[in-house]
Design a protein around this motif. Structure first.
Motif, PDB file in Angstrom:
ATOM      1  N   PHE A  98       0.843  -1.202   0.000  1.00  0.00           N
ATOM      2  CA  PHE A  98       0.000   0.000   0.000  1.00  0.00           C
ATOM      3  C   PHE A  98       0.869   1.239   0.000  1.00  0.00           C
TER       4      PHE A  98
ATOM      5  N   ILE B 143      -3.543   5.941  -0.406  1.00  0.00           N
ATOM      6  CA  ILE B 143      -4.010   6.310  -1.739  1.00  0.00           C
ATOM      7  C   ILE B 143      -3.985   5.146  -2.712  1.00  0.00           C
ATOM      8  N   ALA B 144      -3.304   4.053  -2.351  1.00  0.00           N
ATOM      9  CA  ALA B 144      -3.272   2.878  -3.218  1.00  0.00           C
ATOM     10  C   ALA B 144      -3.024   1.652  -2.351  1.00  0.00           C
ATOM     11  N   SER B 145      -3.611   0.532  -2.746  1.00  0.00           N
ATOM     12  CA  SER B 145      -3.440  -0.701  -1.982  1.00  0.00           C
ATOM     13  C   SER B 145      -3.760  -1.900  -2.857  1.00  0.00           C
TER      14      SER B 145
ATOM     15  N   ASN C 170      -5.947  -5.294  -2.726  1.00  0.00           N
ATOM     16  CA  ASN C 170      -7.006  -6.043  -2.045  1.00  0.00           C
ATOM     17  C   ASN C 170      -7.507  -7.124  -2.980  1.00  0.00           C
TER      18      ASN C 170
ATOM     19  N   GLN D 182      -5.078  -1.313  -6.580  1.00  0.00           N
ATOM     20  CA  GLN D 182      -6.050  -0.269  -6.900  1.00  0.00           C
ATOM     21  C   GLN D 182      -5.613   1.054  -6.298  1.00  0.00           C
TER      22      GLN D 182
ATOM     23  N   ALA E 231      -7.105   4.307  -4.559  1.00  0.00           N
ATOM     24  CA  ALA E 231      -8.325   4.559  -3.796  1.00  0.00           C
ATOM     25  C   ALA E 231      -9.330   5.356  -4.619  1.00  0.00           C
TER      26      ALA E 231
ATOM     27  N   LYS F 179     -11.951   7.028  -3.772  1.00  0.00           N
ATOM     28  CA  LYS F 179     -12.354   8.316  -3.204  1.00  0.00           C
ATOM     29  C   LYS F 179     -11.238   9.340  -3.254  1.00  0.00           C
ATOM     30  N   TRP F 180     -10.029   8.898  -3.652  1.00  0.00           N
ATOM     31  CA  TRP F 180      -8.896   9.803  -3.621  1.00  0.00           C
ATOM     32  C   TRP F 180      -8.709  10.459  -4.968  1.00  0.00           C
TER      33      TRP F 180
END
Length: 90
Positions: free
Chosen positions: A47, A59-61, A63, A68, A70, A72-73
């Protein structure tokens, strides 16, 4: 790959944690942070934290086996642009 010392004194810095439980690497350049995140294995659940002033955001991870940015970011177009450029090249 290591970045330059981050811009915690007013600028933006990114910490990329490539594997859960390990120490992250801080970058001041969003392109270097995107490259580090891109190179990390999805199964290690990497992340990216974005730091600006006293605030930090994921802002990124990764899953469910997929990386991906984020949804909403919308506040970091430089990281998003650099990461999406890497995706198009590969």
């Amino acid at each position: 790959m290591h970045g330059k010392p981050g811009g915690r004194n007013g600028g933006t810095a990114y910490t990329v944690i490539c594997k859960i439980g390990q120490r992250g690497t801080e970058y001041s350049d969003p392109g270097q942070a995107a490259q580090a995140f891109f190179g990390a294995s999805e199964r290690d659940r990497p992340f990216v934290l974005r730091h600006r002033g006293n605030a930090s955001f994921v802002i990124a991870s990764a899953n469910a086996g997929a990386k991906q940015i984020a949804a909403k970011w919308a506040g970091d177009d430089q990281f998003r642009t650099a990461y999406e450029s890497l995706l198009r090249r590969n």
